[in-house]
Design an enzyme around this catalytic site. Structure first.
Site, mmCIF file in Angstrom:
data_model
loop_
_atom_site.group_PDB
_atom_site.id
_atom_site.type_symbol
_atom_site.label_atom_id
_atom_site.label_comp_id
_atom_site.label_asym_id
_atom_site.label_seq_id
_atom_site.Cartn_x
_atom_site.Cartn_y
_atom_site.Cartn_z
ATOM 1 N N GLU A 48 69.834 36.419 -39.540
ATOM 2 C CA GLU A 48 69.136 35.478 -38.706
ATOM 3 C C GLU A 48 69.676 34.637 -37.895
ATOM 4 O O GLU A 48 69.806 34.273 -36.912
ATOM 5 C CB GLU A 48 68.692 34.990 -39.889
ATOM 6 C CG GLU A 48 67.126 34.911 -39.097
ATOM 7 C CD GLU A 48 66.258 34.261 -39.867
ATOM 8 O OE1 GLU A 48 65.033 35.631 -40.745
ATOM 9 O OE2 GLU A 48 65.868 33.143 -40.846
ATOM 10 N N GLU A 88 71.351 35.393 -34.856
ATOM 11 C CA GLU A 88 70.224 35.485 -33.942
ATOM 12 C C GLU A 88 69.670 34.290 -33.207
ATOM 13 O O GLU A 88 69.305 33.169 -32.096
ATOM 14 C CB GLU A 88 68.505 36.398 -34.375
ATOM 15 C CG GLU A 88 67.667 36.081 -33.726
ATOM 16 C CD GLU A 88 66.645 36.469 -34.110
ATOM 17 O OE1 GLU A 88 66.185 36.885 -35.541
ATOM 18 O OE2 GLU A 88 65.233 36.763 -33.599
ATOM 19 N N CYS A 148 61.225 35.720 -43.327
ATOM 20 C CA CYS A 148 61.491 36.234 -44.547
ATOM 21 C C CYS A 148 59.791 36.394 -45.106
ATOM 22 O O CYS A 148 59.780 36.964 -46.186
ATOM 23 C CB CYS A 148 62.492 35.465 -45.774
ATOM 24 S SG CYS A 148 63.650 34.956 -45.127
ATOM 25 N N SER A 160 61.596 35.040 -35.952
ATOM 26 C CA SER A 160 63.391 36.498 -36.031
ATOM 27 C C SER A 160 62.279 36.937 -35.963
ATOM 28 O O SER A 160 61.354 37.399 -37.005
ATOM 29 C CB SER A 160 63.689 35.186 -37.373
ATOM 30 O OG SER A 160 64.917 36.552 -37.261
ATOM 31 N N LYS A 194 54.311 40.759 -50.810
ATOM 32 C CA LYS A 194 54.844 41.698 -49.933
ATOM 33 C C LYS A 194 54.565 43.444 -51.027
ATOM 34 O O LYS A 194 55.207 44.330 -49.280
ATOM 35 C CB LYS A 194 56.029 41.206 -50.969
ATOM 36 C CG LYS A 194 57.153 40.246 -51.176
ATOM 37 C CD LYS A 194 58.287 40.962 -49.798
ATOM 38 C CE LYS A 194 59.015 39.423 -49.157
ATOM 39 N NZ LYS A 194 59.518 39.222 -48.687
ATOM 40 N N GLU A 208 52.645 43.681 -46.859
ATOM 41 C CA GLU A 208 53.925 44.022 -46.477
ATOM 42 C C GLU A 208 54.710 45.334 -46.187
ATOM 43 O O GLU A 208 54.849 45.901 -44.689
ATOM 44 C CB GLU A 208 55.218 42.712 -46.431
ATOM 45 C CG GLU A 208 56.837 42.589 -45.483
ATOM 46 C CD GLU A 208 57.275 42.184 -46.029
ATOM 47 O OE1 GLU A 208 58.283 42.567 -47.051
ATOM 48 O OE2 GLU A 208 58.480 41.218 -44.830
ATOM 49 N N GLU A 255 54.307 48.895 -39.586
ATOM 50 C CA GLU A 255 55.878 49.521 -38.509
ATOM 51 C C GLU A 255 56.944 49.297 -39.361
ATOM 52 O O GLU A 255 58.040 49.399 -39.407
ATOM 53 C CB GLU A 255 56.050 47.759 -37.496
ATOM 54 C CG GLU A 255 56.233 46.766 -38.396
ATOM 55 C CD GLU A 255 55.109 45.790 -38.437
ATOM 56 O OE1 GLU A 255 53.654 46.523 -38.898
ATOM 57 O OE2 GLU A 255 54.655 44.892 -38.407
ATOM 58 N N CYS A 271 59.069 31.186 -53.519
ATOM 59 C CA CYS A 271 58.959 32.226 -53.621
ATOM 60 C C CYS A 271 58.469 32.075 -55.281
ATOM 61 O O CYS A 271 58.328 32.911 -56.067
ATOM 62 C CB CYS A 271 59.692 33.207 -53.977
ATOM 63 S SG CYS A 271 60.460 33.704 -51.861
#
Lengths: 623, 163, 561
Positions: C277, C280, C297, C317, C356, C359, C364, C501
């Protein structure tokens, strides 16, 4: 058309008054909800047609004077039971139960031969009343707020101004400071007519005392109590008096915007208020720089969407803000943090309608009506088993006996009085022993009832009080918003028990539980709806405990109302076998063959009684 | 499905009001007037345009009794169940109507979307109890048979829409 | 300021926002279902009622403390009414307590026991409402709902999502998504904050323990676990330990006992994320394109942005989140070995987060048909696995994480707290690595629980404006300010849950700001004592980038389908 100063308003008043006085011959058709339902608009059209015919070709053989007859619509004069109502000037003649066919006779006889049409006059026990104001229903009232209601055309601001409308506003603007206005209202001891009975002047003074960039005036027209419709009458009949009260409140508290919250079931009230607001704007009585002063104030109408709980202040505010109408808990009161958290005056329709009279006549005059702690008059809508149902206005402190027996003509069909439910689902029951008690805020609270908005349902000896309590419980349970536990779950369980009682399935332990729940709901609910939801049960249990016990222990309903506790039978000797009852029965519970004796399947029978009414031979009865 | 006609209609309704939450009830009333119920896709479109979550709009729509998420009939018969009407027997009228139209508490609209029958709270015409309101017109002192006759008139098309 | 009398004792108050807070200060735990200090006051459960000297009863949550006020918290009336309210709630509640997911931790159950409700005098509910299991993250059981509205207010007021609303009214009152759809079919972002505020079992975490046990007992599976940073500072709470106590050694030991083959640290993947990151970010700073760069994240945030601000797609990102990066790298790492051993590697992540789960299930996140992550269990599910096994957690000997992926920098660890990602990325970009004391000064504005935190750093002579938000309502407010041109930033860290988190939807609950701070403290303590301070100093990360990822960078980037 815009009036730019108060002097101009006075001039207009004089002008309109003169014009009005010139109209000596008038036909005034009541266009309130009740009479419209009875066909008043068709009657109006018929009058229009008849008068038009005359004007158009002059062929109709009417006497000459007919030409200057003016035809008007009015708000509700209150005597709804006898509607559709048509009033004739000169002579203050009131025609009742008028039909389209009567219109021609009315014109011919009344104006043509100067003779009242006797068949349409109000009569009690053979005594005929020609003039409206000689009818006991009106004699025994003192109509202040409702004075113009039923007299003037609600859709004409000119008539309202002619009758002194908006002159209180002019007086306030000319001669009083906001503080003066608040003080005058405080001194008048005007108490909120929506139920709580809180001092209106105190509310206004508090709102005035808070500094804020925005303040609001809200008029609560969400008259949801079943059986109450006096606010509807005011909104439909004298909409400008509400606007005037609100504008004066805005001046007194420095508020800039107003809202009238009208329940969805009152489309006619919305129409009249909308029109009144438009007219007031055109006349410069609403909007920027009212009557050329610094006062700027405008009013919007919010139409309810069907929720009784929105009559509760914080729920009503939530609803105006575009939320679910659920009451809110607030650390601060509405006068400090109301609509959009700004200081807000929230009063009901009748309260605002009182304002102009207090301003014009003074606090002292106002206090000379009614009782010491509840001055002024109160409008009640009286329904149920009385002869003259409708809207009445009496001084606070009038007794139930005077209202029911003198004004409203007593109980229908000569039956005995049993009880009156006052204050709708939030109120309580009053019985024979209370007939001579003066009606005011405090005395009613003392006996466990409340004035509420002023709905009164009179019940005769044949009414089952337990079933009435069940009906109200069902109503509140349906209308509970569900937010707080005691109201959501408590009223549900109370209704369950009430249903068991009227079905003859309850035991005495249920009755104890019912009472325990009633106190829990009353003391711990969040809003006024919940806090008063148990009142009908508590007060009927207090005065008619024996009837509860009769339902529970004896499994009997002596009023023969509770269907599960009654049986409908066909008397074989009288039955001709015509089959009419079998055809009308909604539950298909009547069996038999044509020209033979029919019988009722008791398991299927829902005891609606439709068959009893249908039988031409009186062969069906309840036992 | 959200059609371009619907977008246009709903846009017109929204544009008549301020684009903020306090107008939402009036906007829903406008949509209901137009479609006789609140179509889901219309509400989702309002949610997008006004930046109010669709769950919130759904919450409001289900709170108020006047809103319906199911299509309603062309003619709406409301039977008043206020105190006065209740005492003067409004329930048998409802029972008779439901029987006549094969409806029930859960099924309030006829299959052909001609008639919806509902029990409503006090209409304020207590002196004329029991009353029935058909498409906004109040009929006074009704009985089961008078109401049934009214229904037959509707079925035969004798009661025009704008009556 | 003033004095009031509570239960005949004088109590001073200062700025408490209601009488309830003053009462709690006196050591009385007045019961409530619907009062959360961080949410608006709702006043619906009526359990916190008190009585004044005139016998008036009112809720203490909705009353401002006033000087001279005198109230009682326990009177015969109050006791009877509270019991009646509880009985009423229980009467409409699913009575199948023994098989409830949260039995023993349910507030309704606890209060019913506290008040000794032993009989319910009302009938049971006649019809059961369907259970909503349409989501990967949470399950809604409306039969257990007591309509306190905590979930509705969290979702609206804290998260700005509004996936849930009250619907209907009276005894038909419900809480549901729009049009009574499944929660998995609407704009829910899976953050699970509704779950952490639910006092009963009406909203629970989607339970994936069965899938976990299945792979554990399958001889052909190589079960590899990754442990997210925030898990280690909260799990102990379920075993009577203090919040913030670091239990990573015991977590490894228990997972080994349960039968997990390899136990790694998600912080390792966080280090990879920092590397990728940062690169990037530097590229975007140079090209001045797609700024600000939003972190990726947090899957709750990513879904929120997709729902509400699809136009920000290119600003977020393109790096996979640490969980997904880890999965992809581990699967690649074991590819050959799996073939040799005839095994299949299963990636199990232990996460503080319910999002999560969603996710990991996104289409994908797979490479050549191999899913990055196979099973996600939350901190709470891990606690239950440990309890089911009968492991005495607090007496376990610590064990070390497995190598190679058990090695992480302190920077990777603090990902679990709000501001952590920013701190790690900036540390990576700074040439001169600050020591612990310097960091406290440099990152003063980055740490802590303020809603929106801002800071400016100089990277390679360029001023870089950074913002950190946690709680999606705050993120929504910030984005609106950016869109209106009121604010400008180069880099924005968004964490969906308040505090980051550490207070994720899969963590022990209820949570308040103090608890969040304690958990975050635990993470910063690890950072302080860890010998690798910056992600670029993690030798294994460097090696992975040099070898495995050399021409397989696609493994760690998102490629939307």
């Amino acid at each position: 058309m815009k009036i730019t100063n108060t002097q101009e308003l006075y001039n207009n008043h004089n002008l309109f008054k003169e014009t009005k006085e010139k109209e000596t011959k008038k036909i005034i058709v009541c266009a309130g909800t009740g009479c419209v339902a009875g066909g008043a608009l068709d009657i109006y059209d018929e009058f229009e047609r008849l008068l038009g015919e005359k004007n158009l070709d002059g062929k109709v053989d009417l006497v000459k004077e007919v030409e200057d007859i003016s035809l008007k619509k009015s708000g509700c004069p209150g005597l709804c039971e006898a509607g559709p109502l048509v009033r004739i000037e000169p002579g203050d003649i009131l025609y009742t139960m008028v039909k389209v066919e009567d219109c021609k006779d009315i014109i011919d006889e009344t104006f043509g031969h100067d003779k009242p049409l006797e068949r349409l006059l109000f009569n009690v026990d053979g005594e005929v009343y020609v003039s409206k104001h000689s009818i006991p229903f009106y004699i025994n009232q003192s109509r202040i707020v409702l004075e113009d209601c039923g007299e003037i055309d609600p859709e004409s601001i000119e008539e309202y101004i002619a009758n002194g409308g908006y002159l209180a506003l002019a007086r306030v603007l000319d001669k009083m400071s906001p503080k003066d206005v608040c003080n005058e209202i405080v001194e008048s001891k005007l108490r909120g007519r929506g139920g709580g009975g809180f001092s209106a002047g105190t509310k206004w003074s508090q709102v005035l005392s808070y500094e804020s960039d925005m303040k609001y005036i809200i008029c609560n027209g969400d008259e949801g109590d079943p059986g109450a419709f006096m606010d509807m009458c005011i909104m439909e009949g004298i909409p400008h008096s509400i606007l005037e009260g609100m504008i004066i409140a805005a001046y007194a508290t420095k508020a800039k915007e107003g809202y009238i919250y009208v329940r969805a079931e009152y489309p006619l009230a919305v129409k009249r208020l909308t029109k009144a607001i438009q007219q007031a704007r055109q006349y410069g009585l609403l909007g920027k720089n009212i009557l050329g002063t610094d006062l700027s104030f405008d009013i919007h109408i919010n139409q309810g969407a069907g929720a009784f709980v929105c009559g509760e202040g914080s729920a009503l505010i939530a609803s105006i803000e575009g939320e679910r109408g659920m009451p809110r808990v607030k650390a601060k009161r509405t006068v400090e943090e109301g609509l959009w958290k700004k200081p807000t005056v929230l009063n009901n329709v009748e309260t605002f309608a009182n304002v102009r009279y207090i301003i014009m006549n003074g606090a002292e005059w106002y206090r000379s009506h009614g009782t010491e702690n509840s001055p002024g008059t109160k409008a009640f809508s009286v329904t149920g088993n009385v002869n003259n149902t409708g809207v009445v206005e009496v001084p606070m402190g009038t007794t139930l006996r005077e209202m029911i027996f003198d004004t409203c003509g007593g109980i229908m069909d000569g039956k005995n009085f049993k009880a009156v439910q006052i204050g709708g689902p939030s109120g309580g029951c009053l019985t024979e022993e209370h007939l001579d008690m003066p009606l005011d805020f405090d005395s009613l609270t003392e006996v466990g009832a409340m004035i509420g908005s002023g709905g009164m349902v009179v019940m005769d000896q044949d009414t089952c009080i337990v079933e009435v309590a069940r009906f109200f419980m069902n109503f509140t349970q349906n209308e509970s918003c569900g937010k707080c536990v005691p109201c959501r779950e408590g009223t549900k369980r109370m209704l369950e028990i009430m249903e068991k009682i009227v079905a003859g399935k309850a035991n005495m332990r249920d009755l104890d539980l019912l009472e325990e729940l009633a106190y829990t709901v009353t003391e711990t609910s969040l809003c006024g709806l919940g806090k008063t939801a148990a009142n009908p049960v508590l007060s009927t249990m207090k005065y008619f405990k024996n009837e509860y016990i009769e339902h529970i222990v004896d499994k009997k309903c002596h009023s023969k109302v509770c269907e599960a506790l009654k049986t409908i039978i066909i008397i074989p000797e009288l039955c001709k076998g015509c089959s009419k009852c079998a055809r009308i029965c909604p539950a298909d519970a009547i069996l038999g063959k044509v020209r033979e004796t029919y019988t009722i399947d008791q398991d299927k029978c829902i005891k609606c009684g439709a068959c009893i009414e249908s039988c031409a031979f009186h062969a069906i009865e309840e036992v | 499905m959200l059609t371009s006609e619907m977008i246009e209609t709903v846009d017109t309704i929204i544009n008549e009001h301020d684009n903020n939450q306090s107008s939402i009830i009036s906007i829903l009333q406008g949509i209901q007037r137009e479609y006789r119920y609140l179509p889901e896709e219309a509400l989702n479109y309002v949610s997008d345009r006004m930046d109010i979550s669709s769950s919130k709009i759904y919450g409001i729509a289900t709170f108020y009794e006047n809103f319906s998420l199911e299509p309603k009939g062309k003619h709406i018969i409301k039977i008043c169940d206020g105190t006065a009407c209740h005492i003067r027997k409004s329930q048998p009228i409802l029972d008779a109507l439901r029987k006549e139209l094969s409806l029930s508490e859960d099924r309030i609209t006829t299959d052909d979307l001609l008639i919806t029958v509902e029990m409503v709270s006090c209409l304020g015409a207590c002196s004329l109890a029991p009353v029935v309101n058909v498409d906004g017109v109040v009929y006074a002192k009704m009985t089961p048979s008078k109401t049934q006759a009214l229904v037959r008139k509707i079925k035969e098309g004798q009661l025009s829409e704008d009556n | 300021m003033g004095t009031m009398i509570i239960d005949n004792k004088k109590v001073e108050f200062s700025n408490e926002k209601n009488v309830l807070e003053v009462i709690r200060k006196t050591g009385i735990d007045l019961p409530t279902f619907c009062y959360y200090s961080e949410l608006s006051i709702y006043g619906a459960c009526r359990m916190c009622i008190v009585e004044d000297k005139w016998g008036n009863i009112f809720t203490s949550c909705s009353q401002l403390p006033k000087d001279g006020m005198s109230i009682s918290t326990q009177t015969p009336k109050l006791r009877r009414y509270r019991k009646n309210i509880l009985e009423l709630l229980l009467s409409s509640h699913d009575r199948d307590c023994t098989s409830c997911n949260i039995t023993g931790r349910c507030d309704l159950q606890k209060l019913a026991r506290r008040f000794g409700i032993e009989e319910i005098r009302f009938g049971e509910l006649d019809k059961k409402l369907p259970i909503d299991d349409s989501s990967h993250s949470i399950v809604r059981n409306p039969n257990k709902c007591i309509y306190c509205g905590d979930c509705v207010r969290v979702c609206e007021e804290v998260q700005g999502v509004g996936a849930l609303s009250f619907t209907h009214r009276g005894s038909d009152l419900r809480i549901s998504p729009a049009f009574n759809k499944g929660i998995g079919e609407v704009n829910c972002v899976d953050c699970g904050q509704c779950r952490t505020s639910c006092p009963t079992g009406a909203i629970t975490v989607k339970d994936d323990r069965e899938d976990f046990w299945e792979v554990i007992w399958d001889k052909n599976k190589r079960v590899v676990a990754q442990i997210a940073p925030a898990v280690r500072v909260a799990l102990g709470e379920r075993f009577g330990m203090e919040a913030g106590e670091v239990t990573i050694g015991k977590i490894v030991a228990s997972l080994k006992k349960v039968g997990v083959n390899e136990v790694y640290d998600t912080a390792f993947a966080a280090d990879m994320t920092v590397m990728e990151e940062s690169e990037e970010f530097v590229q975007r700073l140079t090209s001045e394109e797609n700024l600000p760069l939003f972190t990726s994240c947090c899957p709750g945030w990513v879904k929120f942005a997709e729902n509400r601000y699809p136009e920000l797609e290119n600003n977020i990102s393109s790096c996979k989140s640490p969980q997904q990066m880890f999965g992809a790298v581990v699967k690649e790492y074991y590819k050959e070995k799996d073939k040799e051993d005839g095994k299949e590697t299963v990636m199990v992540s232990v996460m503080p987060c319910t999002a999560k789960k969603a996710e990991a299930a996104r289409e994908e996140f797979e490479v050549d048909g191999v899913r990055d992550v196979d099973i996600v269990i939350t901190t709470n599910e891990l606690a239950r696995i440990i309890k089911e096994m009968g492991i005495v957690f607090d007496e376990l000997e610590d064990e070390s994480l497995d190598m190679p992926f058990g090695l992480a920098s302190g920077a990777g660890i603090i990902f679990g707290a709000t501001g952590g990602v920013t701190e790690a990325v900036v540390t990576r970009l700074l040439k001169d690595k600050p020591d612990h004391t310097e960091k406290q000064v440099i990152f003063k504005n980055v740490r802590g629980m303020d809603n929106i935190k801002e800071s400016i750093f100089t990277v390679d002579g360029r001023e870089v404006k950074v913002a950190i938000v946690h709680g999606l309502k705050n993120a929504d407010d910030l984005i609106k300010m950016i869109k209106s041109g009121e604010r400008y930033y180069d880099f924005i860290e968004v964490m969906a849950c308040p505090g980051g988190c550490v207070s994720g939807g899969g963590q022990p609950s209820p949570v308040d700001t103090e608890l969040r701070k304690e958990r975050a403290k635990g993470l910063y303590k690890i950072d302080r004592t860890s010998f690798i301070k910056s992600s670029d100093k993690n030798p294994i990360v460097s090696k992975i980038f040099e070898d495995m990822l050399k021409d397989k960078k696609h493994l760690i980037h998102v490629h939307k389908k």
